[in-house]
Design a protein around this motif. Structure first.
Motif, PDB file in Angstrom:
ATOM      1  N   THR A  51       0.847  -1.194   0.000  1.00 38.18           N
ATOM      2  CA  THR A  51       0.000   0.000   0.000  1.00 38.18           C
ATOM      3  C   THR A  51       0.882   1.243   0.000  1.00 38.18           C
ATOM      4  OG1 THR A  51      -0.127   0.111   2.420  1.00 38.18           O
ATOM      5  CG2 THR A  51      -1.798  -1.219   1.282  1.00 38.18           C
ATOM      6  N   GLN A  53       0.575   3.829   1.859  1.00 39.42           N
ATOM      7  CA  GLN A  53       0.814   4.242   3.240  1.00 39.42           C
ATOM      8  C   GLN A  53       2.027   3.514   3.834  1.00 39.42           C
ATOM      9  OE1 GLN A  53      -2.074   3.309   1.983  1.00 39.42           O
ATOM     10  NE2 GLN A  53      -3.349   5.156   2.087  1.00 39.42           N
ATOM     11  N   TYR A  56       5.228   5.009   2.324  1.00 37.67           N
ATOM     12  CA  TYR A  56       5.591   6.306   2.906  1.00 37.67           C
ATOM     13  C   TYR A  56       6.136   6.136   4.330  1.00 37.67           C
ATOM     14  CZ  TYR A  56       2.919   8.170  -1.020  1.00 37.67           C
ATOM     15  OH  TYR A  56       2.450   8.464  -2.266  1.00 37.67           O
ATOM     16  N   TRP A  57       5.524   5.243   5.098  1.00 41.66           N
ATOM     17  CA  TRP A  57       5.989   5.026   6.462  1.00 41.66           C
ATOM     18  C   TRP A  57       7.397   4.432   6.470  1.00 41.66           C
ATOM     19  CZ3 TRP A  57       6.174   6.123  11.271  1.00 41.66           C
ATOM     20  CH2 TRP A  57       6.684   5.235  12.194  1.00 41.66           C
TER      21      TRP A  57
END
Length: 512
Positions: A51, A53, A56-57
């Motif tokens: 994903t 997200q 990015y994390w």
């Protein structure tokens, strides 16, 4: 401002000669290499993220871990440099100097998380990352407070920038470059990448230190060495590594949870496919015990899953076969221990026995697989009862077709001959081969307007059959013909069946 920043040689200037503590230099290098390894691991997480997200994390966490590691390497490297005088650091500027390192790390990890990197991206990334690390270094140096003034050699300052960009480019390239060489062992490749990346970042710092020029202050006196630098360096190193480890562990847990959810979804999807399969699926372990048994298998054998799971699969076989099963399984297991070829989609026809004791003809496709270190056998079972019944009916029909005294013809939907039986060969004078694909009406004498056959096909379309006499072209004899339309479940016409026999006219005097 430039005059205050850059050092200009003069006859009355006396420069202090600094010294580096070898242990602290090695410590700074170790911290940077470990932080680089953690960052490369997080870059791999970002590359495999399912994903946006998670991607990015991973990049954000890796940027913080690598940026903190670069800053710690720089600070420990500064503590390793001794001028035999008191040196203090302005807290706010020292803390803020970590920001360029984190920004440079973010750019580096964004590039490293890609599968490929173009030359243009490599050069631009190296320029940004090298500039960010240099900014962090010189802003950290600006936080130093000492009695002796310090400046920078213009030549070595320029060299540090050029070398910093070059080493940053090398650090970015090494991840992709090592993949092109024959470094097959993943652990070795990752270790080399971390060592080269850490060495490149640390190398930029120590080359930049060559630009430092500290003017000697005769009022200063040497101070005895203390353990404060060592304790502070070890503390910074431990805190930095702990931060990186926590970030890496958090990313690993998040990715593991995501991977677990993906595996769970795949298992649910597989379970749905198995439960919805039209064929029976039975899995057994190496001891012959049933571990999986789907609803289609229940329909075949009549036993429920609760009655079969955990039991030996022999309960689903007739007695004559069940007595041989254990021997066959033991022999195959012994072969597998001796590196024999595994079972892979071995297809055979077998007999099963349902709950009522009735034998069931089955097609068995048998394969083996490894599940969590244990061997399992997967059987895909197709009930052949209907097909065997159909085969018997077709055999009976074929026997009638071949041995009937009446001539029989099979026509397709276009009224062309598909097959004829031996009796029709005799009647028509045609062989099976020569009769195929002929127009059925071409075998008979027709009137000029073809009115008779138009009426025949119309009657068949209306009633489904027709019976009457027609004259064969072969012998000009009249023959009784019975034509029937064959339709499927949706009443779609697909064949015609014609039965033909020679008409026998009985003379009237024979009756009297």
């Amino acid at each position: 401002m430039q005059a205050q920043f850059f050092w200009t040689p003069s006859s009355d200037a006396h420069l202090q000669q600094g010294e580096h503590d070898p242990f602290l230099v090695l410590l700074s290098l170790a911290v940077c290499c470990i932080a680089s390894g953690q960052a490369l691991r997080l870059a791999a997480f970002a590359r495999l993220a399912v994903t946006p997200q998670l991607r990015y994390w991973s990049i954000a966490g890796g940027s913080l871990a690598l940026g903190t590691g670069i800053w710690a390497m720089h600070f420990i490297g500064m503590l390793a440099y001794s001028l035999h005088g008191l040196v203090h650091y302005e807290l706010l500027l020292t803390v803020l100097s970590i920001l360029p390192g984190i920004a440079a790390s973010a750019v580096a990890l964004t590039l490293l998380s890609r599968n490929e990197l173009s030359s243009k991206q490599l050069m631009l990334g190296g320029l940004i990352v090298g500039g960010g690390i240099a900014t962090m270094h010189y802003s950290g140096m600006a936080a130093m407070r000492m009695q002796s003034p310090y400046q920078y050699s213009p030549f070595w300052f320029a060299v540090s920038l050029v070398v910093g960009v070059a080493l940053a480019t090398l650090a970015l390239w090494v991840h992709f470059g090592l993949l092109r060489f024959s470094v097959k062992h993943a652990t070795l490749r990752k270790t080399l990448a971390a060592l080269i990346m850490g060495g490149a970042i640390a190398g930029m710092h120590y080359i930049a230190m060559l630009a430092l020029r500290v003017t000697a202050d005769h009022g200063n006196h040497s101070i005895p060495p203390t353990n404060d630098k060592l304790i502070l360096s070890l503390t910074i190193a431990l805190i930095t590594l702990a931060i990186g480890a926590l970030i890496a562990q958090a990313n690993a847990l998040i990715h593991y949870r995501t991977h677990w959810q993906k595996v769970d979804m795949n298992e649910a999807r597989l379970s749905a496919l198995v439960n919805m399969a039209a064929d029976g699926i039975i899995c057994i372990d190496s001891n012959g015990r049933v571990t999986d048994y789907n609803p289609a298998a229940e329909a075949i054998f009549g036993w429920t899953a609760e009655e079969v799971l955990g039991k030996n699969v022999k309960m689903l076989m007739p007695g004559a076969l069940s007595s041989q099963h254990d021997h066959y399984l033991d022999r195959h297991e012994a072969g597998q221990r001796n590196a024999a070829q595994p079972l892979k989609n071995k297809i055979s026809e077998v007999l099963g026995q349902n709950k009522q004791g009735t034998l069931v003809p089955l097609r068995l496709a048998l394969s083996q697989a490894e599940a969590r270190g244990q061997r399992i056998y997967v059987g895909l079972l197709t009930d052949l009862s209907d097909s065997k019944r159909t085969e018997r009916q077709l055999h009976i029909a074929s026997t009638v077709f071949d041995h009937s005294y009446e001539g029989m013809v099979v026509l397709d939907a276009n009224r062309k001959v598909v097959d004829i039986n031996p009796a029709f060969e005799r009647i028509s004078g045609l062989s099976r081969k020569s009769a195929k694909n002929k127009e059925f009406v071409s075998l008979f004498i027709q009137d000029e307007e073809d009115r008779q056959w138009r009426e025949i096909w119309t009657a068949i379309g209306r009633n489904g059959h027709w019976q009457g006499s027609c004259t064969m072209r072969h012998d000009s004899h009249s023959h009784q013909i019975s034509l029937t339309a064959v339709r499927d479940e949706q009443q779609r016409l697909h064949h015609y069946i014609a039965v033909c026999y020679q008409r026998v006219d009985i003379p009237l005097n024979a009756v009297n």
